[in-house]
Design a protein around this motif. Structure first.
Motif, PDB file in Angstrom:
ATOM      1  N   ASP A 173       9.665   6.004   1.067  1.00 26.42           N
ATOM      2  CA  ASP A 173       9.750   7.263   0.329  1.00 26.42           C
ATOM      3  C   ASP A 173      11.205   7.622   0.036  1.00 26.42           C
ATOM      4  O   ASP A 173      12.038   7.715   0.945  1.00 26.42           O
ATOM      5  N   CYS A 196       4.303   3.835   2.818  1.00 30.19           N
ATOM      6  CA  CYS A 196       4.627   4.906   1.884  1.00 30.19           C
ATOM      7  C   CYS A 196       5.766   5.768   2.425  1.00 30.19           C
ATOM      8  O   CYS A 196       6.712   6.098   1.693  1.00 30.19           O
ATOM      9  N   PHE A 250      -0.874   1.660   5.030  1.00 29.72           N
ATOM     10  CA  PHE A 250      -0.575   2.302   3.742  1.00 29.72           C
ATOM     11  C   PHE A 250       0.361   3.489   3.942  1.00 29.72           C
ATOM     12  O   PHE A 250       1.363   3.647   3.229  1.00 29.72           O
ATOM     13  N   GLN A 251       0.038   4.344   4.917  1.00 31.22           N
ATOM     14  CA  GLN A 251       0.832   5.546   5.138  1.00 31.22           C
ATOM     15  C   GLN A 251       2.220   5.198   5.666  1.00 31.22           C
ATOM     16  O   GLN A 251       3.222   5.818   5.277  1.00 31.22           O
TER      17      GLN A 251
END
Length: 279
Positions: free
Chosen positions: A211, A207, A203-204
Motif C-alpha cells: 500500500d 495489499c 491477499f490482505q
C-alpha cells in the motif's frame, strides 16, 4: 515417424516453447533487478548485464540507511496487525452470510458486493477529515489499521464463497452434540476453512505491504510512521543516480512477500480455487 506422431511432437515443442517464453517474460525483469543491485555505481544501467564485481555491500548500505529499519517495523505492524484484524472480523460475518437464514440476508450480501465496487477515492476526503481532524490521528498508521477491525468487503465475500462449500451436515452434527454457534465456528468451521482463511490473509497482507496510497494520505508528514512502500519512493529520490542502491532497496522490499507466497502458495491456490465451486 507417422504423421500423427510428428504432429504430437510439434505440439509438444510449441506448447513448451510458449511456456518457456512466458516464464522468461516474467522472470527476466527480476533477474535484471537482482544483477543491477549487485553492481557498482559506475556499471549500473550500462550495457553490461553481468556485474564485474559482486557488490554485496549495496545491501548493507541500504539496510543501514537512516529510517529503513523504522519503515520495516511500521510495515510489519501495518500488514501483520491489519491482516489479523481483517481475518478475525471477517470470518463471523462470512459465516453468518453463508450458513444462517435470516431476513435481509440477500440485502446484506448485496451491500457487501456494493462496497467491493466502491472506489476508495470516493470516501478518502470524509475519512481523512474524520481521522485527522476529529480524532487527530494524522501522522500515524492507525487510520489504516483500525478500520480493518470492522471487516473487509472483499475478504467477507471470498470467505463466504468458501464457507458455502462446507456441507451443512457437519454443522448439524456439531449442533446435535451440543455445540453452540460460536463453538461450531471455532471447532468445526475454522479447521475446515483454513485454505480460504489463508487466501484471505495473504491477499490482505500483500495489499497492506504494497500500500502506497494510504500511508501517503495519513503518514506523509511524519517520517517515523512511513512504510516501506512510501519510504522506498523517498529513498529513490535521494539516490536517483545510485541505481544499484535503489535496486537493492527494491529487492529487500520485495523479498519477504515473495518468500511468503512461495511457502504458502498451496493453501493460497486451494483457497482461491474452492471459492468458485458454489455460489
Amino acid at each position: 515417424m507417422s504423421t500423427r506422431g510428428r504432429k504430437a511432437v510439434l505440439h509438444w515443442v510449441g506448447v513448451h516453447a510458449l511456456g518457456v517464453a512466458a516464464a522468461l517474460f516474467f522472470v527476466l525483469p527480476f533477474v535484471f533487478l537482482l544483477l543491477t543491485s549487485l553492481m557498482g555505481d559506475r556499471q549500473a544501467l550500462t550495457r553490461d548485464l553481468w556485474p564485474d564485481t559482486w557488490e554485496w555491500g549495496d545491501y548493507t548500505a541500504v539496510w543501514h540507511t537512516p529510517g529503513f529499519l523504522t519503515w520495516w517495523r511500521n510495515t510489519l505492524l501495518y500488514a501483520g496487525l491489519g491482516t489479523l484484524l481483517t481475518v478475525v472480523s471477517s470470518v463471523p460475518v462470512a459465516y453468518a452470510l453463508a450458513k444462517f437464514r435470516f431476513r435481509g440476508r440477500r440485502l446484506s450480501l448485496l451491500l457487501v458486493i456494493a462496497m467491493m465496487m466502491l472506489p476508495p477515492q470516493v470516501v478518502v476526503i470524509p475519512m481523512y477529515l474524520f481521522w485527522a481532524k476529529q480524532l487527530d490521528l494524522s501522522g500515524t498508521l492507525w487510520p489504516l489499521i483500525i478500520p480493518m477491525a470492522f471487516g473487509d468487503a472483499f475478504s467477507i465475500f471470498l470467505l463466504r464463497q468458501f464457507l458455502l462449500t462446507i456441507p451443512d451436515e457437519y454443522l448439524d452434527a456439531a449442533r446435535v452434540d451440543g455445540c453452540g454457534e460460536v463453538r461450531t465456528l471455532l471447532r468445526v468451521v475454522l479447521p475446515m476453512a483454513r485454505p480460504g482463511i489463508a487466501a484471505v490473509a495473504l491477499f490482505q497482507f500483500f495489499c497492506a505491504w504494497n500500500d502506497y496510497f494510504g500511508p501517503q494520505i495519513y503518514a506523509s508528514d511524519n517520517p517515523a510512521a512511513w512504510t516501506l512502500s512510501y519510504g522506498l519512493e523517498s529513498f529513490k529520490g535521494a539516490h536517483h543516480t545510485n541505481w544499484n542502491l535503489t535496486m537493492a532497496a527494491t529487492v529487500l522490499v520485495m523479498a519477504p512477500v515473495i518468500v511468503l507466497f512461495f511457502f504458502a502458495q498451496k493453501a493460497f491456490v486451494e483457497g482461491v480455487t474452492l471459492t468458485g465451486v458454489k455460489g
